[in-house]
Motif scaffolding. Structure first.
Motif, PDB file in Angstrom:
ATOM      1  N   GLY A   1       0.132   7.451 -28.687  1.00  0.00           N
ATOM      2  CA  GLY A   1       0.489   6.268 -29.467  1.00  0.00           C
ATOM      3  C   GLY A   1       1.238   5.248 -28.614  1.00  0.00           C
ATOM      4  N   LYS A   2       1.240   3.991 -29.097  1.00  0.00           N
ATOM      5  CA  LYS A   2       1.817   2.897 -28.324  1.00  0.00           C
ATOM      6  C   LYS A   2       3.308   3.053 -28.073  1.00  0.00           C
ATOM      7  N   THR A   3       4.053   3.462 -29.078  1.00  0.00           N
ATOM      8  CA  THR A   3       5.509   3.542 -28.948  1.00  0.00           C
ATOM      9  C   THR A   3       5.913   4.555 -27.888  1.00  0.00           C
ATOM     10  N   ILE A   4       5.374   5.751 -27.968  1.00  0.00           N
ATOM     11  CA  ILE A   4       5.717   6.784 -26.986  1.00  0.00           C
ATOM     12  C   ILE A   4       5.233   6.364 -25.602  1.00  0.00           C
ATOM     13  N   ALA A   5       4.042   5.808 -25.515  1.00  0.00           N
ATOM     14  CA  ALA A   5       3.509   5.366 -24.218  1.00  0.00           C
ATOM     15  C   ALA A   5       4.404   4.305 -23.593  1.00  0.00           C
ATOM     16  N   ARG A   6       4.943   3.422 -24.411  1.00  0.00           N
ATOM     17  CA  ARG A   6       5.791   2.344 -23.903  1.00  0.00           C
ATOM     18  C   ARG A   6       7.072   2.889 -23.275  1.00  0.00           C
ATOM     19  N   TYR A   7       7.600   3.984 -23.810  1.00  0.00           N
ATOM     20  CA  TYR A   7       8.884   4.511 -23.344  1.00  0.00           C
ATOM     21  C   TYR A   7       8.775   5.707 -22.408  1.00  0.00           C
TER      22      TYR A   7
ATOM     23  N   VAL B   1      14.716   7.647 -22.330  1.00  0.00           N
ATOM     24  CA  VAL B   1      15.177   7.510 -23.709  1.00  0.00           C
ATOM     25  C   VAL B   1      15.498   8.902 -24.266  1.00  0.00           C
ATOM     26  N   ALA B   2      16.785   9.170 -24.451  1.00  0.00           N
ATOM     27  CA  ALA B   2      17.233  10.506 -24.880  1.00  0.00           C
ATOM     28  C   ALA B   2      16.604  10.979 -26.198  1.00  0.00           C
ATOM     29  N   PRO B   3      16.563  10.151 -27.243  1.00  0.00           N
ATOM     30  CA  PRO B   3      15.931  10.627 -28.488  1.00  0.00           C
ATOM     31  C   PRO B   3      14.449  10.983 -28.304  1.00  0.00           C
TER      32      PRO B   3
ATOM     33  N   LYS C   1      13.125  12.098 -25.473  1.00  0.00           N
ATOM     34  CA  LYS C   1      13.114  13.385 -24.763  1.00  0.00           C
ATOM     35  C   LYS C   1      13.205  14.523 -25.766  1.00  0.00           C
ATOM     36  N   GLN C   2      14.110  14.385 -26.725  1.00  0.00           N
ATOM     37  CA  GLN C   2      14.308  15.417 -27.735  1.00  0.00           C
ATOM     38  C   GLN C   2      13.042  15.601 -28.581  1.00  0.00           C
ATOM     39  N   GLU C   3      12.479  14.486 -29.024  1.00  0.00           N
ATOM     40  CA  GLU C   3      11.263  14.546 -29.850  1.00  0.00           C
ATOM     41  C   GLU C   3      10.106  15.180 -29.085  1.00  0.00           C
ATOM     42  N   LEU C   4       9.940  14.795 -27.820  1.00  0.00           N
ATOM     43  CA  LEU C   4       8.861  15.357 -27.004  1.00  0.00           C
ATOM     44  C   LEU C   4       9.086  16.849 -26.747  1.00  0.00           C
ATOM     45  N   SER C   5      10.345  17.246 -26.596  1.00  0.00           N
ATOM     46  CA  SER C   5      10.651  18.669 -26.382  1.00  0.00           C
ATOM     47  C   SER C   5      10.207  19.510 -27.572  1.00  0.00           C
ATOM     48  N   TYR C   6      10.379  18.976 -28.773  1.00  0.00           N
ATOM     49  CA  TYR C   6       9.960  19.698 -29.975  1.00  0.00           C
ATOM     50  C   TYR C   6       8.441  19.701 -30.153  1.00  0.00           C
ATOM     51  N   SER C   7       7.755  18.791 -29.467  1.00  0.00           N
ATOM     52  CA  SER C   7       6.308  18.618 -29.676  1.00  0.00           C
ATOM     53  C   SER C   7       5.466  19.119 -28.506  1.00  0.00           C
TER      54      SER C   7
ATOM     55  N   LEU D   1      -9.336  15.577 -23.128  1.00  0.00           N
ATOM     56  CA  LEU D   1     -10.059  15.793 -21.869  1.00  0.00           C
ATOM     57  C   LEU D   1     -11.266  16.709 -22.040  1.00  0.00           C
ATOM     58  N   GLY D   2     -11.295  17.474 -23.112  1.00  0.00           N
ATOM     59  CA  GLY D   2     -12.412  18.374 -23.342  1.00  0.00           C
ATOM     60  C   GLY D   2     -12.359  19.647 -22.517  1.00  0.00           C
ATOM     61  N   GLU D   3     -11.192  19.942 -21.958  1.00  0.00           N
ATOM     62  CA  GLU D   3     -11.016  21.178 -21.186  1.00  0.00           C
ATOM     63  C   GLU D   3      -9.543  21.558 -21.191  1.00  0.00           C
ATOM     64  N   ASN D   4      -9.261  22.828 -20.937  1.00  0.00           N
ATOM     65  CA  ASN D   4      -7.877  23.313 -20.946  1.00  0.00           C
ATOM     66  C   ASN D   4      -7.246  23.136 -19.572  1.00  0.00           C
ATOM     67  N   VAL D   5      -6.660  21.980 -19.355  1.00  0.00           N
ATOM     68  CA  VAL D   5      -6.031  21.686 -18.063  1.00  0.00           C
ATOM     69  C   VAL D   5      -4.524  21.841 -18.141  1.00  0.00           C
ATOM     70  N   VAL D   6      -3.941  21.446 -19.262  1.00  0.00           N
ATOM     71  CA  VAL D   6      -2.488  21.492 -19.414  1.00  0.00           C
ATOM     72  C   VAL D   6      -2.087  22.832 -20.028  1.00  0.00           C
ATOM     73  N   LYS D   7      -1.231  23.538 -19.319  1.00  0.00           N
ATOM     74  CA  LYS D   7      -0.744  24.847 -19.785  1.00  0.00           C
ATOM     75  C   LYS D   7       0.712  24.767 -20.252  1.00  0.00           C
ATOM     76  N   GLU D   8       1.441  23.789 -19.704  1.00  0.00           N
ATOM     77  CA  GLU D   8       2.875  23.686 -19.975  1.00  0.00           C
ATOM     78  C   GLU D   8       3.270  22.199 -19.920  1.00  0.00           C
ATOM     79  N   VAL D   9       4.290  21.845 -20.696  1.00  0.00           N
ATOM     80  CA  VAL D   9       4.810  20.483 -20.683  1.00  0.00           C
ATOM     81  C   VAL D   9       6.272  20.526 -20.260  1.00  0.00           C
ATOM     82  N   ILE D  10       6.625  19.646 -19.329  1.00  0.00           N
ATOM     83  CA  ILE D  10       8.012  19.543 -18.857  1.00  0.00           C
ATOM     84  C   ILE D  10       8.456  18.106 -19.127  1.00  0.00           C
ATOM     85  N   ILE D  11       9.610  17.975 -19.771  1.00  0.00           N
ATOM     86  CA  ILE D  11      10.145  16.642 -20.089  1.00  0.00           C
ATOM     87  C   ILE D  11      11.309  16.370 -19.150  1.00  0.00           C
ATOM     88  N   ARG D  12      11.283  15.214 -18.493  1.00  0.00           N
ATOM     89  CA  ARG D  12      12.379  14.838 -17.581  1.00  0.00           C
ATOM     90  C   ARG D  12      12.953  13.517 -18.009  1.00  0.00           C
TER      91      ARG D  12
END
Length: 95
Positions: free
Chosen positions: A39-45, A62-64, A66-72, A84-95
């Motif tokens: 979405g546009k909002t998350i992409a912008r930040y 943006v701290a809030p 980071k928190q939202e992305l950590s939960y998602s 992407l149509g394939e399993n490339v992402v196995k883990e998400v790291i938020i910095r």
């Protein structure tokens, strides 16, 4: 198509799948589709998106967010892999 021949598209796809460029090209595809995926909002930040060994590294100041992305994280993995149509992402790291 004649026996023993391959279309240019199939040959290119096969070459890219075997190439060392594939992880970098996958990263670029994620970056290009990031707004569609999140979405546009998350992409912008979010200031950076990297893919390293199946780990999607998302950078934001943006701290809030980071928190939202950590939960998602599971949802992000699912959305990116579906796009992407394939399993490339196995883990998400938020910095």
């Amino acid at each position: 198509m004649r026996h023993g021949t391959t279309s240019i598209g199939d040959a290119l796809r096969e070459f890219l799948n075997k190439s060392r460029m594939k992880p970098r090209l996958t990263e670029v595809r994620i970056q290009e589709n990031w707004e569609d995926i999140m979405g546009k909002t998350i992409a912008r930040y979010t200031s950076g998106i990297q893919l390293i060994d199946g780990k999607l590294i998302i950078t934001t100041t943006v701290a809030p967010l980071k928190q939202e992305l950590s939960y998602s994280k599971d949802k992000i993995i699912k959305l990116v892999n579906e796009k992407l149509g394939e399993n490339v992402v196995k883990e998400v790291i938020i910095r």
